[in-house]
Structures are given as structure tokens and as C-alpha cells.
Design an enzyme around this catalytic site. Sequence first.
Site, short mmCIF file in Angstrom:
data_model
loop_
_atom_site.label_atom_id
_atom_site.label_comp_id
_atom_site.label_asym_id
_atom_site.label_seq_id
_atom_site.Cartn_x
_atom_site.Cartn_y
_atom_site.Cartn_z
N HIS A 105 0.83 -1.21 0.00
CA HIS A 105 0.00 0.00 0.00
C HIS A 105 0.86 1.25 0.00
O HIS A 105 1.96 1.26 0.55
CB HIS A 105 -0.94 0.02 1.21
N HIS A 107 0.69 5.23 1.15
CA HIS A 107 0.01 6.27 1.93
C HIS A 107 0.04 7.57 1.13
O HIS A 107 1.09 7.95 0.59
CB HIS A 107 0.75 6.54 3.24
P1 AMP Z 1 1.93 0.42 7.38
O1 AMP Z 1 1.81 -1.05 7.12
O2 AMP Z 1 2.94 0.71 8.44
O3 AMP Z 1 2.18 1.23 6.16
O4 AMP Z 1 0.58 0.96 8.01
C1 AMP Z 1 -0.68 0.41 7.79
C2 AMP Z 1 -1.69 1.52 7.81
O5 AMP Z 1 -2.96 0.94 7.71
C3 AMP Z 1 -1.70 2.39 9.08
O6 AMP Z 1 -1.58 3.75 8.70
C4 AMP Z 1 -3.05 2.08 9.72
O7 AMP Z 1 -3.60 3.22 10.32
C5 AMP Z 1 -3.86 1.62 8.54
N1 AMP Z 1 -4.93 0.68 8.83
C6 AMP Z 1 -4.92 -0.38 9.66
N2 AMP Z 1 -6.09 -1.04 9.63
C7 AMP Z 1 -6.87 -0.38 8.74
C8 AMP Z 1 -8.21 -0.56 8.25
N3 AMP Z 1 -8.97 -1.56 8.68
N4 AMP Z 1 -8.68 0.32 7.35
C9 AMP Z 1 -7.92 1.34 6.90
N5 AMP Z 1 -6.66 1.58 7.32
C10 AMP Z 1 -6.14 0.73 8.22
#
Ligand code: AMP
Length: 143
Positions: A105, A107
Site C-alpha cells: 500500500h 500512503h
Molecule cells: P503500514 O503497514 O505501516 O504502512 O501501516 C498500515 C496503515 O494501515 C496504518 O496507517 C493504519 O492506520 C492503517 N490501517 C490499519 N487497519 C486499517 C483498516 N482496517 N482500514 C484502513 N486503514 C487501516
Amino acid sequence: MTGQAYDSNNIFGKILRGEIPCHRIYEDADTLAFMDVMPQSPGHLLVIPKAPSRNILDADPAVLAKLIPVVQKLARAAKEAFEADGITVIQFNEPASGQTVYHLHFHVIPRYEGLALKPHSGQMEDNGVLAANAEKIIGVLGN
Ligand code: AMP
């Protein structure tokens, strides 16, 4: 390939299969974009490929080639929708980098002059706020 294998039992895999909800902003045959539930700034969203990959290290370049134009589209839309001064695009790979969800993903985070980001994976945002913020971006995409 570098790192561990993809495990479809991750939270974004569940979102893609419709097993848990999300505040969807954009979807096409290859890509989904939705609000981050713990935004580091209002309008913080995530863009993911539908194809399985753990992160950028194991991603098929053909998948990235379709994903990045959508990241750009959403970055432009979020900048306009949130009247941001800039946009930060972040992408983490493996725990040492800060990755916590193991489906690739990007951001997309609206930024403002002199305003620091809130912590990564910090506080859950209210559902109503997330829904309203998704609508703001959808509104710009529709124009
Ligand atoms: P990272 O893997 O460190 O890039 O971060 C994962 C991101 O996913 C974080 O910013 C979380 O806030 C976000 N996140 C976790 N669970 C969910 C969800 N169910 N829906 C949307 N975002 C999420």
C-alpha cells in the site's frame, strides 16, 4: 524475491474480499483506494493493488505500473479536496521500516506548511469524519 511470502489473511486482503468494511474512495479493475482509519493528517488515504503482494519488494513491476498513476490521481485529488500545501507519499517495506499491514500500500497524506504529521498508526478517527473526508475526495474525482 526478498522477504516473506504474501499471506492473504491480512487486513487489506480482508477489505479486498469484502470481509471487513472500508471508506472507499476509488476502485478500478486493479486498484482500490480508501481512507486510513488512523490518519496522520485529515484526508490520509491508502492506495492498494488488488493483486497480492506483501510490499514493493515482491511486487510485479506490471502491478506497480498500473498502481502509480492511481497514486498520482489520488494525490492530486486529496491536495485539492483538503486544500493542502503539499502531499507526502509513504510506502513501508517489512517491520524494520515501519510496515504493519502486509499487503502492498501507498500512503497519500495531505500536508500543510509548518504542521507536523501525527504519529504513524496512532489514534482511530471517528467513522463519520472518515466518511465525510472520503466524500470530499470522491467529490473532486467526480469533477
Ligand atoms: P503500514 O503497514 O505501516 O504502512 O501501516 C498500515 C496503515 O494501515 C496504518 O496507517 C493504519 O492506520 C492503517 N490501517 C490499519 N487497519 C486499517 C483498516 N482496517 N482500514 C484502513 N486503514 C487501516
